[in-house]
Write a protein that holds these residues in place. Structure first.
Motif, PDB file in Angstrom:
ATOM      1  N   GLN A   5     -37.015  79.925  38.872  1.00 43.61           N
ATOM      2  CA  GLN A   5     -37.467  78.795  39.683  1.00 43.61           C
ATOM      3  C   GLN A   5     -37.379  77.507  38.867  1.00 43.61           C
ATOM      4  N   LEU A   6     -36.304  77.394  38.122  1.00 47.62           N
ATOM      5  CA  LEU A   6     -36.096  76.198  37.314  1.00 47.62           C
ATOM      6  C   LEU A   6     -35.874  74.990  38.211  1.00 47.62           C
ATOM      7  N   GLU A   7     -36.530  73.892  37.868  1.00 48.10           N
ATOM      8  CA  GLU A   7     -36.456  72.683  38.678  1.00 48.10           C
ATOM      9  C   GLU A   7     -35.860  71.523  37.884  1.00 48.10           C
ATOM     10  N   GLY A   8     -35.632  70.425  38.600  1.00 46.72           N
ATOM     11  CA  GLY A   8     -35.179  69.209  37.958  1.00 46.72           C
ATOM     12  C   GLY A   8     -33.671  69.120  37.851  1.00 46.72           C
ATOM     13  N   ALA A   9     -33.220  68.130  37.125  1.00 50.47           N
ATOM     14  CA  ALA A   9     -31.791  67.860  36.976  1.00 50.47           C
ATOM     15  C   ALA A   9     -31.214  68.655  35.810  1.00 50.47           C
ATOM     16  N   LEU A  10     -29.909  68.728  35.765  1.00 50.15           N
ATOM     17  CA  LEU A  10     -29.242  69.373  34.639  1.00 50.15           C
ATOM     18  C   LEU A  10     -29.471  68.542  33.374  1.00 50.15           C
ATOM     19  N   PRO A  11     -29.968  69.140  32.307  1.00 51.24           N
ATOM     20  CA  PRO A  11     -30.303  68.373  31.091  1.00 51.24           C
ATOM     21  C   PRO A  11     -29.056  67.924  30.327  1.00 51.24           C
ATOM     22  N   ASP A  12     -29.119  66.740  29.762  1.00 50.38           N
ATOM     23  CA  ASP A  12     -27.958  66.212  29.039  1.00 50.38           C
ATOM     24  C   ASP A  12     -27.712  66.913  27.714  1.00 50.38           C
ATOM     25  N   PHE A  13     -28.705  67.679  27.219  1.00 51.10           N
ATOM     26  CA  PHE A  13     -28.490  68.368  25.948  1.00 51.10           C
ATOM     27  C   PHE A  13     -27.518  69.545  26.075  1.00 51.10           C
ATOM     28  N   LEU A  14     -27.081  69.837  27.304  1.00 50.63           N
ATOM     29  CA  LEU A  14     -26.100  70.896  27.469  1.00 50.63           C
ATOM     30  C   LEU A  14     -24.831  70.602  26.680  1.00 50.63           C
ATOM     31  N   THR A  15     -24.519  69.324  26.516  1.00 48.77           N
ATOM     32  CA  THR A  15     -23.288  68.946  25.810  1.00 48.77           C
ATOM     33  C   THR A  15     -23.373  69.234  24.313  1.00 48.77           C
ATOM     34  N   SER A  16     -24.581  69.494  23.822  1.00 49.71           N
ATOM     35  CA  SER A  16     -24.717  69.821  22.400  1.00 49.71           C
ATOM     36  C   SER A  16     -24.353  71.271  22.096  1.00 49.71           C
ATOM     37  N   PHE A  17     -24.248  72.082  23.152  1.00 52.97           N
ATOM     38  CA  PHE A  17     -23.861  73.479  22.966  1.00 52.97           C
ATOM     39  C   PHE A  17     -22.335  73.559  22.963  1.00 52.97           C
ATOM     40  N   VAL A  18     -21.754  73.178  21.864  1.00 50.46           N
ATOM     41  CA  VAL A  18     -20.293  73.031  21.805  1.00 50.46           C
ATOM     42  C   VAL A  18     -19.557  74.358  21.916  1.00 50.46           C
ATOM     43  N   TYR A  24     -24.903  80.157  33.420  1.00 51.67           N
ATOM     44  CA  TYR A  24     -25.392  80.749  34.662  1.00 51.67           C
ATOM     45  C   TYR A  24     -26.766  80.164  34.985  1.00 51.67           C
ATOM     46  N   LEU A  25     -26.810  79.213  35.892  1.00 53.19           N
ATOM     47  CA  LEU A  25     -28.059  78.627  36.358  1.00 53.19           C
ATOM     48  C   LEU A  25     -28.174  78.753  37.872  1.00 53.19           C
ATOM     49  N   ASN A  26     -27.448  79.716  38.431  1.00 49.99           N
ATOM     50  CA  ASN A  26     -27.474  79.914  39.879  1.00 49.99           C
ATOM     51  C   ASN A  26     -28.821  80.465  40.346  1.00 49.99           C
ATOM     52  N   SER A  27     -29.102  80.243  41.631  1.00 51.28           N
ATOM     53  CA  SER A  27     -30.329  80.750  42.280  1.00 51.28           C
ATOM     54  C   SER A  27     -31.588  80.234  41.588  1.00 51.28           C
ATOM     55  N   ASN A  28     -31.643  78.919  41.441  1.00 53.88           N
ATOM     56  CA  ASN A  28     -32.838  78.252  40.962  1.00 53.88           C
ATOM     57  C   ASN A  28     -33.206  77.146  41.946  1.00 53.88           C
ATOM     58  N   LEU A  29     -33.955  76.158  41.475  1.00 54.44           N
ATOM     59  CA  LEU A  29     -34.365  75.037  42.326  1.00 54.44           C
ATOM     60  C   LEU A  29     -33.867  73.711  41.744  1.00 54.44           C
ATOM     61  N   LEU A  30     -32.740  73.759  41.076  1.00 51.27           N
ATOM     62  CA  LEU A  30     -32.196  72.567  40.437  1.00 51.27           C
ATOM     63  C   LEU A  30     -31.802  71.529  41.479  1.00 51.27           C
ATOM     64  N   SER A  31     -32.016  70.273  41.160  1.00 51.17           N
ATOM     65  CA  SER A  31     -31.718  69.188  42.098  1.00 51.17           C
ATOM     66  C   SER A  31     -30.971  68.073  41.369  1.00 51.17           C
ATOM     67  N   SER A  50     -24.559  77.934  41.737  1.00 50.46           N
ATOM     68  CA  SER A  50     -24.721  78.187  43.171  1.00 50.46           C
ATOM     69  C   SER A  50     -26.185  78.412  43.537  1.00 50.46           C
ATOM     70  N   ASN A  51     -26.473  78.274  44.834  1.00 46.42           N
ATOM     71  CA  ASN A  51     -27.818  78.491  45.372  1.00 46.42           C
ATOM     72  C   ASN A  51     -28.873  77.638  44.671  1.00 46.42           C
ATOM     73  N   ASN A  52     -28.596  76.337  44.648  1.00 48.33           N
ATOM     74  CA  ASN A  52     -29.572  75.375  44.156  1.00 48.33           C
ATOM     75  C   ASN A  52     -29.717  74.263  45.190  1.00 48.33           C
ATOM     76  N   ARG A  53     -30.175  73.117  44.754  1.00 48.16           N
ATOM     77  CA  ARG A  53     -30.359  71.982  45.662  1.00 48.16           C
ATOM     78  C   ARG A  53     -29.598  70.759  45.145  1.00 48.16           C
ATOM     79  N   LEU A  54     -28.474  71.020  44.533  1.00 45.48           N
ATOM     80  CA  LEU A  54     -27.681  69.948  43.945  1.00 45.48           C
ATOM     81  C   LEU A  54     -27.068  69.067  45.023  1.00 45.48           C
ATOM     82  N   THR A  55     -27.052  67.773  44.771  1.00 40.44           N
ATOM     83  CA  THR A  55     -26.533  66.807  45.735  1.00 40.44           C
ATOM     84  C   THR A  55     -25.456  65.954  45.072  1.00 40.44           C
ATOM     85  N   GLY A  56     -24.943  65.010  45.834  1.00 42.09           N
ATOM     86  CA  GLY A  56     -23.961  64.092  45.284  1.00 42.09           C
ATOM     87  C   GLY A  56     -22.556  64.668  45.293  1.00 42.09           C
TER      88      GLY A  56
END
Length: 361
Positions: A5-18, A24-31, A50-56
């Motif tokens: 049930q992870l919420e919120g936006a995709l964090p920018d620190f993902l780019t640090s995982f080079v 796999y962040l599917n089936s959460n509550l990401l927006s 997939s299966n989140n609340r992403l917009t735009g």
């Protein structure tokens, strides 16, 4: 981290995982939107949101992720056009963007020669299917159903020789159906229902020897059901309902021994159910127009007794127990009151070789 049930936006620190290759962040509550910085995750091979609340919109920067093999973004609230830069992902084998509000120029996707699965169902894609579709020569699954596609199915679709599933239903496609469909020799599932095809049932359909599922309903097909349809020996599901097919049900249909569901209702077929259908031991559901069944129900659940076909007007069933309104004389002689507590007082017909029934529901 899928299925939480992870919420919120995709964090920018993902780019640090080079070295990150799979996300796999599917089936959460990401927006929120998919940020442009996602393009910096150049090592990523699998992107599953997939299966989140992403917009735009999908960012153009996704085209920089040239190691991507799989993109799953279905069931979000994405909009706008699928970026043309996706066509740069030469290693991509799976693209699933179904159930969003996306538009697309399908021509932009045809450079993806390694694509095995293209799933775009439930979007707002309009225009026609391009002739360049043949360039997706590795495709096994093509699903562009539930869109606003118009025009014809291009004859070049015959080049998709590895295709096993073709779903074009719920569009506005028109005739003619290309004869080249018969070249898809490994096709197992074809769904063209709810379009605007208006022609005699094309012979291409009867040449799909490996087809197991065929749904052609809610179209304006005319003519009769050809006896050659019996050549579809692998078919388990056939739906020709809501068409303008006429004539009688061909007796040869009884040769389709694997068929379990047959839908022929709401058409202009005439005559009765062929007695030879009594030999179809795998048939479970038969939907025909009421005139074809003696009980006038039109919808039958098949009760298998090897032998002659007949229709029993009944509403309750407990194994082989039923109220029997119509039955052959040899069945009536052997019927008895069922002793089961779950169907007291009803008539029970044991398995008799000469009896074959259709339970009207």
């Amino acid at each position: 981290m899928a299925g939480n049930q992870l919420e919120g936006a995709l964090p920018d620190f993902l780019t640090s995982f080079v070295a990150l290759t799979q996300l796999y962040l599917n089936s959460n509550l990401l927006s929120g939107s998919i940020p442009a910085f996602i393009g910096n995750c150049v090592a990523l091979e699998v992107l599953s949101l997939s299966n989140n609340r992403l917009t735009g919109v999908l960012p153009m920067s996704i085209g920089a992720m040239t190691n991507l093999r799989s993109i799953n973004l279905y069931s979000n609230q994405l909009e706008g056009s699928i970026p043309s830069t996706i066509g740069q992902l030469e290693q991509l084998s799976w693209l699933s963007l179904s159930y969003n509000a996306l538009t697309a120029d399908l021509d932009d996707l045809t450079p993806l020669g390694n694509l095995v699965g293209l799933l775009l169902s439930g979007n707002a894609i309009s225009g026609s299917i391009p002739t360049t579709i043949r360039e997706l020569f590795s495709l096994q699954t093509l699903d562009v159903s539930n869109n606003e596609l118009t025009g014809i199915i291009p004859s070049t679709i015959s080049g998709l020789i590895h295709l096993t599933s073709l779903m074009l239903d719920h569009n506005k496609l028109v005739s003619p159906v290309p004869q080249g469909l018969s070249a898809l020799t490994v096709l197992k599932l074809i769904d063209l229902h709810d379009n605007a095809f208006s022609e005699v049932l094309p012979p291409a359909f009867t040449k799909m020897k490996r087809a197991e599922y065929m749904k052609l309903s809610h179209n304006n097909f005319t003519g009769s059901i050809p006896a050659s349809i019996s050549s579809l020996q692998s078919l388990t599901y056939l739906d020709l309902s809501y068409t303008f097919l006429e004539g009688t049900i061909p007796t040869a249909i009884s040769k389709m021994q694997r068929l379990s569901r047959l839908y022929l209702h709401i058409s202009t077929l005439s005559g009765s159910i062929p007695a030879t259908m009594g030999s179809m031991l795998n048939l479970q559901y038969l939907y025909v127009d009421p005139a074809a069944t003696p009980c006038g129900a039109g919808r039958c659940e098949v009760v298998q007794y090897s032998g002659t076909a007949f229709c029993r007007a009944c509403t309750n069933f407990c194994d082989t127990c039923t109220k029997v309104a119509r039955a052959p004389p040899e069945c009536k002689k052997k019927r008895r009151v069922c002793s089961s507590k779950s169907c007291p007082g009803r008539i029970c017909i044991p398995f008799i070789r000469s009896c074959q029934g259709f339970k009207c529901i």
